[in-house]
Design a protein around this motif. Sequence first.
Motif, short mmCIF file in Angstrom:
data_model
loop_
_atom_site.label_atom_id
_atom_site.label_comp_id
_atom_site.label_asym_id
_atom_site.label_seq_id
_atom_site.Cartn_x
_atom_site.Cartn_y
_atom_site.Cartn_z
N THR A 6 0.84 -1.21 0.00
CA THR A 6 0.00 0.00 0.00
C THR A 6 0.87 1.26 0.00
OG1 THR A 6 -0.14 -0.24 2.41
CG2 THR A 6 -2.01 -1.02 1.11
N TYR A 7 1.95 1.24 0.79
CA TYR A 7 2.88 2.37 0.81
C TYR A 7 3.56 2.52 -0.55
CZ TYR A 7 2.58 2.22 5.95
OH TYR A 7 2.14 2.24 7.26
N GLN A 8 3.96 1.38 -1.12
CA GLN A 8 4.64 1.41 -2.41
C GLN A 8 3.75 2.03 -3.49
OE1 GLN A 8 6.60 -2.24 -3.65
NE2 GLN A 8 6.64 -3.00 -1.55
N ASP A 9 2.46 1.68 -3.47
CA ASP A 9 1.53 2.20 -4.48
C ASP A 9 1.37 3.72 -4.38
OD1 ASP A 9 1.18 -0.33 -5.47
OD2 ASP A 9 -0.69 -0.71 -4.37
N LEU A 59 5.41 9.30 -8.15
CA LEU A 59 6.52 9.28 -9.12
C LEU A 59 6.01 9.30 -10.55
CD1 LEU A 59 8.86 6.65 -7.38
CD2 LEU A 59 9.31 9.10 -7.63
N ASP A 60 4.95 8.53 -10.82
CA ASP A 60 4.40 8.48 -12.17
C ASP A 60 3.84 9.82 -12.61
OD1 ASP A 60 5.10 5.84 -12.42
OD2 ASP A 60 3.11 5.06 -11.91
N GLU A 61 3.33 10.59 -11.65
CA GLU A 61 2.76 11.90 -11.97
C GLU A 61 3.81 13.01 -11.88
OE1 GLU A 61 -0.29 12.50 -13.01
OE2 GLU A 61 -0.81 10.36 -12.92
N SER A 62 5.07 12.62 -11.66
CA SER A 62 6.20 13.58 -11.54
C SER A 62 6.06 14.51 -10.35
CB SER A 62 6.35 14.41 -12.83
OG SER A 62 6.61 13.56 -13.93
N HIS A 63 5.35 14.05 -9.31
CA HIS A 63 5.25 14.81 -8.06
C HIS A 63 6.40 14.33 -7.15
CE1 HIS A 63 1.59 16.39 -9.55
NE2 HIS A 63 0.83 15.33 -9.32
N TYR A 64 7.60 14.73 -7.51
CA TYR A 64 8.77 14.15 -6.85
C TYR A 64 8.91 14.57 -5.39
CZ TYR A 64 9.97 13.12 -11.69
OH TYR A 64 9.95 12.67 -12.99
N ALA A 81 6.51 15.26 -3.29
CA ALA A 81 5.52 14.48 -2.53
C ALA A 81 5.98 13.04 -2.36
CB ALA A 81 4.17 14.52 -3.24
N ALA A 82 6.55 12.48 -3.43
CA ALA A 82 7.06 11.11 -3.36
C ALA A 82 8.17 11.00 -2.32
CB ALA A 82 7.58 10.66 -4.73
N LEU A 83 9.06 11.98 -2.29
CA LEU A 83 10.17 11.95 -1.32
C LEU A 83 9.64 12.15 0.10
CD1 LEU A 83 12.83 14.02 -3.32
CD2 LEU A 83 12.93 11.58 -2.78
N HIS A 107 13.01 -1.23 -7.05
CA HIS A 107 12.64 -0.38 -8.18
C HIS A 107 12.45 1.07 -7.75
CE1 HIS A 107 8.74 -1.76 -6.56
NE2 HIS A 107 8.23 -0.64 -7.03
N HIS A 108 12.08 1.31 -6.49
CA HIS A 108 11.98 2.68 -6.01
C HIS A 108 13.37 3.26 -5.75
CE1 HIS A 108 7.51 2.49 -4.53
NE2 HIS A 108 7.64 2.61 -5.85
N ILE A 109 14.26 2.45 -5.25
CA ILE A 109 15.63 2.91 -5.05
C ILE A 109 16.26 3.32 -6.38
CG2 ILE A 109 17.98 2.12 -4.47
CD1 ILE A 109 16.77 0.60 -2.13
#
Length: 454
Positions: free
Chosen positions: A74-77, A83-88, A90-92, A108-110
């Motif tokens: 759930t966290y990964q999703d 990341l897919d929406e380029s909201h970097y 927020a992703a960080l 794959h996230h690393i």
Amino acid sequence: MTYVIQNQTHEEGGILYLLAEFAGEDTKATWKTAEEILSSRPEVIESYYVLNAAWGKEIRTFEGKVHARIMPKTYQDLIENCLDESHYSAALDLMESFQNEHEYLPEHHIRRVMDLIVNEKVEDNVAARAYKLLQHVLQTSGSEPFQNIWKIPKELPEQDGLWAEYPLDFWKFIQTKLVSSSMNGEAKKIIRESMLLDHIISIFEFDLLIKKDKLGSCMILQIFPKNYGRVRNNIKYPIEALLAPFSMAEICPIETARLSQRLLGQIIILSYAGIICHDTLKREMYLLINKFNPENFELFIQTINFNTFKSKLLDHALQDANLGEVSRTYKSLIHAGLDLSKIIHVYFQSTPYYRKVSRSTAICRHTFILVTLLQSYIQSKLLRIDSKVYCGLSKEERNLLAEDLIRPKLEELEQWLDDEKTIDKRLRRRAKFMIELANIALDTQQPMEIINIS
């Protein structure tokens, strides 16, 4: 394999080391003084202090803690969507809040965070945060999350950015990044490349510290060719990759040189432990550095972090010198092990061969090797801890220093440079500067002053 398990201060103020010698299934451990080990196995002391994190600083081994796991799907999703929406940013934010010592990012996230560091479309503050996040993962979860990031499964979707360039060969990848960080270009890009390299090298350094008692399982060996360098081709390509920035026509930037030497230093430690063939490493390295231009040759030698390895590499280099003028009295030392007597009575009587370089370049290179060998050999026999200096030079070697036999040799060397009118002024000036440094070192390291100073 010989290594130090622990050390302790003994009653007379010196240091004792518990030296373990592993042979087959048997391990014998004996207490030895610092002077005894420095005399016979100085590389063991060098490895001990490197693997114990720079002179006593505590390093977390992650032993005894609950086994960490990859963070929940759930966290990964949530992270994946950002990341897919380029909201970097927020992703960080999400990664920073979810990452802890019990749960870590999936591979794959690393990889995607590593890509953010060098992605030109990403702002500098995001790249810096990506770098800090990866360092946080390393500190909280150790090297485990990074174990398989270099092995990209074929069934994964096509990679973009950094990993689209990845040739499924770690050493080719490192070579490309080292070379690109050493080329003249946009400062921003070079800084980003250096940040990525710093993080990659930190992973292997941290892993080596964690596994210092079982070096045979360290991560760098997983990407090293089989047989760990006992076959020439298995050591040749990694060394070529690490030395690539020095082999260019331009002078290698000092930052790139240090990055290269950090990774090379780990290979040297593994050679000290007998996991990688020490002689093969030394031979292959010499074949490559012999082709460097004078400036890069000197820079490479000066930035090697291990005095014992440096002195043995230069010993190997001087076997190619003209030793025809060595006195008969000392001819037997030519093929003997390296010591101060051999340096003074054999190598300081040698002259360079002029093969693929000019006479001017050969003389200055020879002078640099002689002076650097003298300095690195003496330094390899010394151990400085706080206000004390322990010395592993033998009685005969200390007598050679006391007799002041080195200074006249340096004066002869300087006179030789002055007599050779064909030498380029810039090269002569640099060679004479090296001789001046050696004289200063002799003034500040008299033999009776370097034994257990308090």
